[in-house]
Design a protein around this motif. Sequence first.
Motif, short mmCIF file in Angstrom:
data_model
loop_
_atom_site.label_atom_id
_atom_site.label_comp_id
_atom_site.label_asym_id
_atom_site.label_seq_id
_atom_site.Cartn_x
_atom_site.Cartn_y
_atom_site.Cartn_z
N LYS A 1 38.35 41.84 37.01
CA LYS A 1 37.74 41.43 38.29
C LYS A 1 37.45 39.85 38.30
O LYS A 1 37.11 39.36 37.00
N ASP A 2 37.55 39.05 39.28
CA ASP A 2 37.46 37.56 39.02
C ASP A 2 35.97 37.48 38.67
O ASP A 2 35.69 36.23 37.99
N ALA A 3 34.93 38.24 39.00
CA ALA A 3 33.70 37.91 38.64
C ALA A 3 33.28 38.01 37.46
O ALA A 3 32.28 37.76 36.63
N TRP B 1 43.04 33.86 31.60
CA TRP B 1 42.54 34.40 32.67
C TRP B 1 43.41 33.97 34.14
O TRP B 1 44.01 32.86 34.19
N SER B 2 43.94 35.03 34.76
CA SER B 2 44.39 34.70 36.07
C SER B 2 43.51 35.31 37.20
O SER B 2 42.88 36.34 36.63
N LYS B 3 44.08 35.41 38.36
CA LYS B 3 43.53 36.13 39.46
C LYS B 3 43.44 37.55 39.26
O LYS B 3 44.40 38.27 39.17
N GLY B 4 42.08 38.01 39.07
CA GLY B 4 42.23 39.55 38.46
C GLY B 4 42.83 40.10 37.46
O GLY B 4 42.97 41.29 37.18
N THR B 5 43.04 39.13 36.35
CA THR B 5 43.77 39.59 35.12
C THR B 5 43.37 38.91 33.99
O THR B 5 43.15 37.78 34.21
#
Length: 291
Positions: free
Chosen positions: A195-197, A216-220
């Motif tokens: 999760k981005d959080a 990190w990347s969006k949601g990953t």
Amino acid sequence: MGRRATTLLLALLCAGVASTFADRDLLQSPADNRFPPYGCVRDADASRFRLDPLYTVSGQTICFTAHVVPCNKKGSPCCDAKKVDFYKLELDVVPTCNRAITKVTVNGQRVLAPTFNFYGTDDQSAIYKLTGLNLTVANAEGAQICMTLDKNGPCPNLVDLCDNVSVPGSCRYAIVESGTCDCCPPMAKIEWWTKDACRGSVKQVTLDGTKVDQQWSKGTFKIPGLNMPASAVPDAGREVCIELDAKGTCPSLNTFCARAATTGSCYYVAFNQAKSCCPVDTFGIPTGARH
């Protein structure tokens, strides 16, 4: 204890699909690229392993018998007795059967917890993976692979568990080999669905105790730059650890992994260098684990 006829047969890094009836005659279906839901060798003639078409049932425990067979594809690396193994058994199952399998054993010895994940459009299908079997050409003949089903769960028997079969009590399966028949050698990176959080919740990542990079990347969440060929992984495996910040936004795998609350698992994928492979897989979340 009873013996049942089942749709088990055809093997290899993917396996094919077949049907077995009470007289144990095999009726092979045409090649089916839908299961398993990833690219792999699907020619059973290039496999050294099979499952007996009859399985046994004792209470909630179902046992399959492994067999070692001659190779009918001379020169295939998937037939090299010194380099191939029977590492994983995958079953095509009903998508509501998550957590139906409570235990897996090989010759009476407990092995890794099975993993469950969805596939197909809108998650209409699912696959159960009995992993870490670690059988070889030398010891697979006659080996008993057993799984115990939750009698109080939604899928207490193979009739309820297995999907996409025309004969009740039968099951489509795939035998997955590692070694020379790996789908994705070498492994370049691992990615987790998160999760981005959760950004900032990872204190460090280590490979066999040595700190490695993270991205990190969006949601990953990503562990890049591994470039690890199969030959660099010993029989005991290698340990990749993610240490989470106990005071961070996502202090446990239950909060770090997407869909963990509903599946009890973390989703990840291991990529080859061309980034054209590999299938999504899961691992169960140990109780109270932070890394």
